[in-house]
Scaffold this motif. Structure first.
Motif, PDB file in Angstrom:
ATOM      1  N   TRP A 122       0.837  -1.206   0.000  1.00 47.83           N
ATOM      2  CA  TRP A 122       0.000   0.000   0.000  1.00 47.83           C
ATOM      3  C   TRP A 122       0.874   1.260   0.000  1.00 47.83           C
ATOM      4  O   TRP A 122       0.614   2.213  -0.733  1.00 47.83           O
ATOM      5  CB  TRP A 122      -0.911  -0.026   1.231  1.00 47.83           C
ATOM      6  CG  TRP A 122      -1.603   1.265   1.514  1.00 47.83           C
ATOM      7  CD1 TRP A 122      -2.693   1.768   0.874  1.00 47.83           C
ATOM      8  CD2 TRP A 122      -1.236   2.232   2.514  1.00 47.83           C
ATOM      9  NE1 TRP A 122      -3.028   2.989   1.420  1.00 47.83           N
ATOM     10  CE2 TRP A 122      -2.164   3.292   2.420  1.00 47.83           C
ATOM     11  CE3 TRP A 122      -0.246   2.285   3.480  1.00 47.83           C
ATOM     12  CZ2 TRP A 122      -2.105   4.397   3.258  1.00 47.83           C
ATOM     13  CZ3 TRP A 122      -0.172   3.399   4.307  1.00 47.83           C
ATOM     14  CH2 TRP A 122      -1.096   4.442   4.186  1.00 47.83           C
ATOM     15  N   GLN A 123       1.941   1.243   0.834  1.00 49.60           N
ATOM     16  CA  GLN A 123       2.842   2.392   0.903  1.00 49.60           C
ATOM     17  C   GLN A 123       3.509   2.664  -0.431  1.00 49.60           C
ATOM     18  O   GLN A 123       3.563   3.804  -0.907  1.00 49.60           O
ATOM     19  CB  GLN A 123       3.944   2.111   1.935  1.00 49.60           C
ATOM     20  CG  GLN A 123       3.711   2.779   3.269  1.00 49.60           C
ATOM     21  CD  GLN A 123       4.920   2.617   4.157  1.00 49.60           C
ATOM     22  OE1 GLN A 123       4.935   1.748   5.003  1.00 49.60           O
ATOM     23  NE2 GLN A 123       5.917   3.440   3.961  1.00 49.60           N
ATOM     24  N   LEU A 124       4.047   1.608  -1.050  1.00 53.39           N
ATOM     25  CA  LEU A 124       4.762   1.772  -2.311  1.00 53.39           C
ATOM     26  C   LEU A 124       3.813   2.183  -3.441  1.00 53.39           C
ATOM     27  O   LEU A 124       4.183   2.951  -4.326  1.00 53.39           O
ATOM     28  CB  LEU A 124       5.506   0.482  -2.675  1.00 53.39           C
ATOM     29  CG  LEU A 124       6.633   0.093  -1.715  1.00 53.39           C
ATOM     30  CD1 LEU A 124       7.322  -1.174  -2.194  1.00 53.39           C
ATOM     31  CD2 LEU A 124       7.658   1.212  -1.560  1.00 53.39           C
ATOM     32  N   ALA A 125       2.570   1.674  -3.395  1.00 51.65           N
ATOM     33  CA  ALA A 125       1.574   2.072  -4.396  1.00 51.65           C
ATOM     34  C   ALA A 125       1.259   3.562  -4.252  1.00 51.65           C
ATOM     35  O   ALA A 125       1.113   4.286  -5.243  1.00 51.65           O
ATOM     36  CB  ALA A 125       0.311   1.240  -4.245  1.00 51.65           C
ATOM     37  N   SER A 126       1.188   4.042  -3.008  1.00 54.04           N
ATOM     38  CA  SER A 126       0.872   5.451  -2.750  1.00 54.04           C
ATOM     39  C   SER A 126       1.988   6.369  -3.245  1.00 54.04           C
ATOM     40  O   SER A 126       1.749   7.514  -3.606  1.00 54.04           O
ATOM     41  CB  SER A 126       0.670   5.693  -1.252  1.00 54.04           C
ATOM     42  OG  SER A 126      -0.337   4.842  -0.750  1.00 54.04           O
ATOM     43  N   ARG A 127       3.222   5.863  -3.244  1.00 61.14           N
ATOM     44  CA  ARG A 127       4.370   6.685  -3.661  1.00 61.14           C
ATOM     45  C   ARG A 127       4.504   6.785  -5.177  1.00 61.14           C
ATOM     46  O   ARG A 127       5.219   7.634  -5.673  1.00 61.14           O
ATOM     47  CB  ARG A 127       5.670   6.090  -3.102  1.00 61.14           C
ATOM     48  CG  ARG A 127       5.818   6.223  -1.597  1.00 61.14           C
ATOM     49  CD  ARG A 127       7.129   5.636  -1.138  1.00 61.14           C
ATOM     50  NE  ARG A 127       7.235   5.615   0.324  1.00 61.14           N
ATOM     51  CZ  ARG A 127       8.303   5.215   0.982  1.00 61.14           C
ATOM     52  NH1 ARG A 127       9.370   4.808   0.322  1.00 61.14           N
ATOM     53  NH2 ARG A 127       8.324   5.206   2.297  1.00 61.14           N
ATOM     54  N   ARG A 128       3.853   5.899  -5.905  1.00 57.32           N
ATOM     55  CA  ARG A 128       4.006   5.905  -7.373  1.00 57.32           C
ATOM     56  C   ARG A 128       3.393   7.165  -7.972  1.00 57.32           C
ATOM     57  O   ARG A 128       2.277   7.544  -7.633  1.00 57.32           O
ATOM     58  CB  ARG A 128       3.337   4.677  -7.982  1.00 57.32           C
ATOM     59  CG  ARG A 128       4.067   3.386  -7.691  1.00 57.32           C
ATOM     60  CD  ARG A 128       3.420   2.207  -8.374  1.00 57.32           C
ATOM     61  NE  ARG A 128       3.667   2.187  -9.807  1.00 57.32           N
ATOM     62  CZ  ARG A 128       3.311   1.179 -10.596  1.00 57.32           C
ATOM     63  NH1 ARG A 128       2.709   0.116 -10.089  1.00 57.32           N
ATOM     64  NH2 ARG A 128       3.555   1.228 -11.886  1.00 57.32           N
ATOM     65  N   GLN A 129       4.118   7.802  -8.872  1.00 51.28           N
ATOM     66  CA  GLN A 129       3.613   9.034  -9.493  1.00 51.28           C
ATOM     67  C   GLN A 129       2.514   8.735 -10.497  1.00 51.28           C
ATOM     68  O   GLN A 129       1.561   9.497 -10.634  1.00 51.28           O
ATOM     69  CB  GLN A 129       4.763   9.760 -10.189  1.00 51.28           C
ATOM     70  CG  GLN A 129       5.701  10.463  -9.220  1.00 51.28           C
ATOM     71  CD  GLN A 129       6.763  11.233  -9.957  1.00 51.28           C
ATOM     72  OE1 GLN A 129       7.422  10.702 -10.841  1.00 51.28           O
ATOM     73  NE2 GLN A 129       6.924  12.491  -9.615  1.00 51.28           N
ATOM     74  N   TYR A 140      -3.100   4.835  -5.998  1.00 51.96           N
ATOM     75  CA  TYR A 140      -3.510   4.820  -4.587  1.00 51.96           C
ATOM     76  C   TYR A 140      -4.757   3.973  -4.389  1.00 51.96           C
ATOM     77  O   TYR A 140      -5.664   3.977  -5.211  1.00 51.96           O
ATOM     78  CB  TYR A 140      -3.789   6.243  -4.089  1.00 51.96           C
ATOM     79  CG  TYR A 140      -4.251   6.276  -2.649  1.00 51.96           C
ATOM     80  CD1 TYR A 140      -3.337   6.210  -1.610  1.00 51.96           C
ATOM     81  CD2 TYR A 140      -5.607   6.321  -2.336  1.00 51.96           C
ATOM     82  CE1 TYR A 140      -3.754   6.206  -0.285  1.00 51.96           C
ATOM     83  CE2 TYR A 140      -6.035   6.320  -1.018  1.00 51.96           C
ATOM     84  CZ  TYR A 140      -5.098   6.256   0.008  1.00 51.96           C
ATOM     85  OH  TYR A 140      -5.518   6.241   1.317  1.00 51.96           O
ATOM     86  N   TYR A 141      -4.774   3.221  -3.302  1.00 48.82           N
ATOM     87  CA  TYR A 141      -5.999   2.526  -2.888  1.00 48.82           C
ATOM     88  C   TYR A 141      -6.082   2.613  -1.372  1.00 48.82           C
ATOM     89  O   TYR A 141      -5.085   2.884  -0.704  1.00 48.82           O
ATOM     90  CB  TYR A 141      -6.011   1.065  -3.362  1.00 48.82           C
ATOM     91  CG  TYR A 141      -4.930   0.183  -2.798  1.00 48.82           C
ATOM     92  CD1 TYR A 141      -5.136  -0.568  -1.643  1.00 48.82           C
ATOM     93  CD2 TYR A 141      -3.686   0.089  -3.417  1.00 48.82           C
ATOM     94  CE1 TYR A 141      -4.137  -1.368  -1.120  1.00 48.82           C
ATOM     95  CE2 TYR A 141      -2.682  -0.714  -2.906  1.00 48.82           C
ATOM     96  CZ  TYR A 141      -2.915  -1.446  -1.755  1.00 48.82           C
ATOM     97  OH  TYR A 141      -1.921  -2.245  -1.221  1.00 48.82           O
TER      98      TYR A 141
END
Length: 199
Positions: free
Chosen positions: A28-35, A87-88
């Protein structure tokens, strides 16, 4: 649980670790960081004429439409990436549980250190940061230092060291805890961690 002469709460530093929960939170954290700003042009967006290259029949050549078709070099991309928001939502309970498990894993593995103070003076100095690590006996490890609140002098002192990250309690996260070989906590940060995870 006790680390040095400090008694730590078992509901935060001695939780049973579930690797799947940690994996979920890191994902979840890494998905949130993706531009998600990657983008390719379709055949309708490349700058070529839409004129048909050659007649459909009678030339002996294969059938072709315009020059921007995806089978030509420089043509549009078929099914290419377009801007996406990765983001999810992950339930707050799971996020808090993940943080407790990450802290617990370091405590249970004996990779948690607690220090009283971190005095870097008034001007950022990498030399002082190295002295601090030397005194703690963690100079050659990947270290996450957690301080009670943002302190620019401390953060800038460690900024040039690739194996060290400094975070205030509000920025503490599962990914960085698991990245580090050693988690070094400021004594005053412990109470703030309790406040954050009890809210």
């Amino acid at each position: 649980m006790k680390v040095g002469d400090v008694e730590l709460r078992d509901d935060i530093f001695n939780v049973e670790v579930n690797r799947h929960v940690l994996w979920e939170v890191v994902k979840w954290q890494l998905a949130s960081r993706r531009q998600g700003t990657h983008s390719t042009k379709t055949r309708g967006e490349v700058s070529y004429s839409g004129r048909k290259l050659l007649p459909q029949k009678g030339t002996g050549n294969a059938r072709h439409g315009d020059r921007g078709a995806n089978i030509f070099v420089g043509g549009g991309i078929a099914h290419g990436p377009k801007p996406t928001d990765y983001y999810y939502n992950l339930p707050k309970k799971v996020r808090k549980l993940g943080l407790k498990m990450a802290l617990s894993s370091k405590a249970q593995e004996g990779k948690l250190l607690i220090f009283d103070s971190i005095n870097m003076g008034e001007v950022p100095k990498t030399k002082k940061a190295l002295e601090f690590l030397q005194n703690m006996g963690i100079k050659d490890s990947k270290v996450l230092i957690v301080i009670p609140e943002k302190d620019q002098v401390v953060m800038k002192s460690f900024r040039n060291l690739q194996t060290v990250r400094v975070l205030p309690v509000e920025g503490l996260n599962v990914y960085d805890i698991l990245w580090a070989d050693v988690l070094a906590l400021h004594k005053e940060a412990i109470e703030k961690i309790y406040e954050r995870l009890s809210a």
